[in-house]
Scaffold this active site. Structure first.
Site, mmCIF file in Angstrom:
data_model
loop_
_atom_site.group_PDB
_atom_site.id
_atom_site.type_symbol
_atom_site.label_atom_id
_atom_site.label_comp_id
_atom_site.label_asym_id
_atom_site.label_seq_id
_atom_site.Cartn_x
_atom_site.Cartn_y
_atom_site.Cartn_z
ATOM 1 N N ASN A 28 148.355 15.607 -122.422
ATOM 2 C CA ASN A 28 147.608 15.541 -121.160
ATOM 3 C C ASN A 28 146.172 15.958 -121.476
ATOM 4 O O ASN A 28 145.910 17.135 -121.664
ATOM 5 C CB ASN A 28 148.245 16.497 -120.135
ATOM 6 C CG ASN A 28 147.418 16.589 -118.862
ATOM 7 O OD1 ASN A 28 146.546 15.760 -118.620
ATOM 8 N ND2 ASN A 28 147.694 17.596 -118.055
ATOM 9 N N LYS A 83 143.677 15.928 -119.598
ATOM 10 C CA LYS A 83 142.941 16.471 -118.431
ATOM 11 C C LYS A 83 141.559 15.816 -118.363
ATOM 12 O O LYS A 83 141.440 14.623 -118.647
ATOM 13 C CB LYS A 83 142.856 17.995 -118.524
ATOM 14 C CG LYS A 83 144.219 18.642 -118.777
ATOM 15 C CD LYS A 83 144.225 20.103 -118.505
ATOM 16 C CE LYS A 83 145.536 20.693 -118.967
ATOM 17 N NZ LYS A 83 145.835 21.991 -118.434
ATOM 18 N N HIS A 101 151.162 17.609 -111.123
ATOM 19 C CA HIS A 101 150.698 18.662 -112.047
ATOM 20 C C HIS A 101 150.247 19.867 -111.230
ATOM 21 O O HIS A 101 149.675 19.724 -110.151
ATOM 22 C CB HIS A 101 149.557 18.123 -112.913
ATOM 23 C CG HIS A 101 149.239 19.021 -114.066
ATOM 24 N ND1 HIS A 101 148.510 20.173 -113.920
ATOM 25 C CD2 HIS A 101 149.583 18.951 -115.376
ATOM 26 C CE1 HIS A 101 148.406 20.768 -115.100
ATOM 27 N NE2 HIS A 101 149.057 20.054 -116.007
ATOM 28 N N GLU A 132 147.832 21.768 -111.497
ATOM 29 C CA GLU A 132 146.394 21.814 -111.175
ATOM 30 C C GLU A 132 146.098 20.981 -109.930
ATOM 31 O O GLU A 132 145.260 21.354 -109.108
ATOM 32 C CB GLU A 132 145.569 21.352 -112.392
ATOM 33 C CG GLU A 132 145.565 22.426 -113.474
ATOM 34 C CD GLU A 132 145.358 21.916 -114.890
ATOM 35 O OE1 GLU A 132 144.957 20.755 -115.070
ATOM 36 O OE2 GLU A 132 145.615 22.705 -115.827
ATOM 37 N N GLU A 171 156.897 22.961 -116.214
ATOM 38 C CA GLU A 171 155.652 23.602 -116.632
ATOM 39 C C GLU A 171 155.435 24.872 -115.821
ATOM 40 O O GLU A 171 154.859 24.810 -114.712
ATOM 41 C CB GLU A 171 154.466 22.657 -116.396
ATOM 42 C CG GLU A 171 154.519 21.387 -117.198
ATOM 43 C CD GLU A 171 153.118 20.881 -117.544
ATOM 44 O OE1 GLU A 171 152.881 20.629 -118.713
ATOM 45 O OE2 GLU A 171 152.275 20.784 -116.637
ATOM 46 N N GLY A 188 147.715 26.610 -120.190
ATOM 47 C CA GLY A 188 146.363 26.936 -120.646
ATOM 48 C C GLY A 188 146.131 28.421 -120.883
ATOM 49 O O GLY A 188 144.997 28.858 -121.046
ATOM 50 N N SER A 197 151.310 25.806 -122.851
ATOM 51 C CA SER A 197 150.909 26.395 -124.133
ATOM 52 C C SER A 197 151.825 25.997 -125.289
ATOM 53 O O SER A 197 152.156 26.823 -126.145
ATOM 54 C CB SER A 197 150.796 27.919 -124.016
ATOM 55 O OG SER A 197 149.764 28.254 -123.099
HETATM 56 C C1 PEP Z 1 149.281 20.789 -119.210
HETATM 57 O O1 PEP Z 1 148.127 20.467 -118.986
HETATM 58 O O2 PEP Z 1 150.180 20.151 -118.658
HETATM 59 C C2 PEP Z 1 149.544 21.890 -120.140
HETATM 60 C C3 PEP Z 1 150.780 22.224 -120.343
HETATM 61 O O3 PEP Z 1 148.450 22.485 -120.728
HETATM 62 P P1 PEP Z 1 148.480 23.484 -122.006
HETATM 63 O O4 PEP Z 1 149.334 22.841 -123.048
HETATM 64 O O5 PEP Z 1 147.045 23.583 -122.411
HETATM 65 O O6 PEP Z 1 149.061 24.784 -121.546
#
Ligand code: PEP
Length: 250
Positions: free
Chosen positions: A9, A11, A94, A96, A166, A172, A212
């Site tokens: 992803n 972003k 997601h 976010e 997630e 992040g 992460s």
């Molecule tokens: C994500 O954006 O879905 C995500 C899991 O980000 P990260 O791997 O940076 O934690």
């Protein structure tokens, strides 16, 4: 048998030109055949993904879609437009978008329907915030989010649906769920899918872990029986680390 999927992803990272160079370089490597690679790129980079990746084993898609089919929705992108660009997958729900754009479960369910109508598999994200985990309510919260985000949705085949667990506190932050905690949640998600769509169906759905995921923790996470790969943000931006994630999925 579920083939593992390692979805990146990106972003809001990479211009069209940067995306094109990155994807060309990805294809210059021999990619492992044990896992499927997929990149969820910004809308503006989809033409580069289509140009570079068409005919290759690497899939691509977008990070969001409109809940509407077509019409006066300024700034929105429809599922039909994404299908026309060759998207195989698209992220919806997601955390976010749920947090910054206040997207409720029922809107996410509408997005899932639009994608399925266009033959695009949703990568549906669910997961609890930190206070919910600390209160011991993570499973209840996540399954409720899953139920709401799939209300009225009929995915047809298990290949048409991907779930990404997630945990919000892991995205992040550099703090990942332990393989045991993630496996426990994935097992609960699969049981829920089984009660909603049947056992055989649930056995075919890929459930990714996200939060992460890095080259140093990916192998332990992906080795769990119900973890069918990952959705990676930060670690998918650098080619080297993305290749390591792919290699960890077998
Ligand atoms: C994500 O954006 O879905 C995500 C899991 O980000 P990260 O791997 O940076 O934690």
């Amino acid at each position: 048998m579920r083939k593992k999927l390692v979805a990146g992803n990106w972003k809001m990272h990479k211009t069209l030109t940067e995306a094109k160079v990155w994807l060309q370089e990805l294809l210059s490597h021999t990619l492992p055949s044990s896992a499927e690679a997929a990149l969820m790129v910004p809308f503006t980079s989809l033409p580069a993904a289509q140009e570079v990746l068409s005919g290759s084993p690497v899939a691509f898609g977008a990070q969001d879609v409109s809940a509407h089919q077509e019409g006066a929705y300024t700034g929105e992108i429809s599922a039909k437009m994404l299908a026309d660009l060759g998207c195989k997958y698209t992220i919806i729900g997601h955390s976010e978008r749920r947090a910054y754009h206040k997207e409720p479960d029922l809107l996410v369910a509408e997005k899932a329907k639009r994608l399925l109508e266009a033959n695009i598999a949703p990568i549906l994200c669910v997961g609890e915030p930190l206070e919910v985990r600390e209160a011991g309510e993570a499973v209840f919260y996540t399954l409720k989010q899953l139920e709401g985000s799939l209300q009225g949705v009929n995915p047809g085949s298990p290949h048409n649906l991907v779930i990404a667990y997630e945990p919000v506190w892991a995205i992040g932050t550099g703090k990942n769920a332990t393989p045991d905690d993630a496996e426990n949640m994935h097992d609960e998600i699969r049981s829920w899918l089984s009660s909603r769509f049947g056992k055989e169906y649930a056995a075919g759905v890929r459930i990714l872990y996200g939060g992460s995921v890095k080259p140093d923790n990916a192998a332990a996470l992906f080795a769990q029986p119900n973890i069918d790969g990952g959705l990676a943000g930060g670690a998918s931006l650098q080619l080297e680390s993305y290749l390591l994630l792919l290699g960890a999925a077998r």
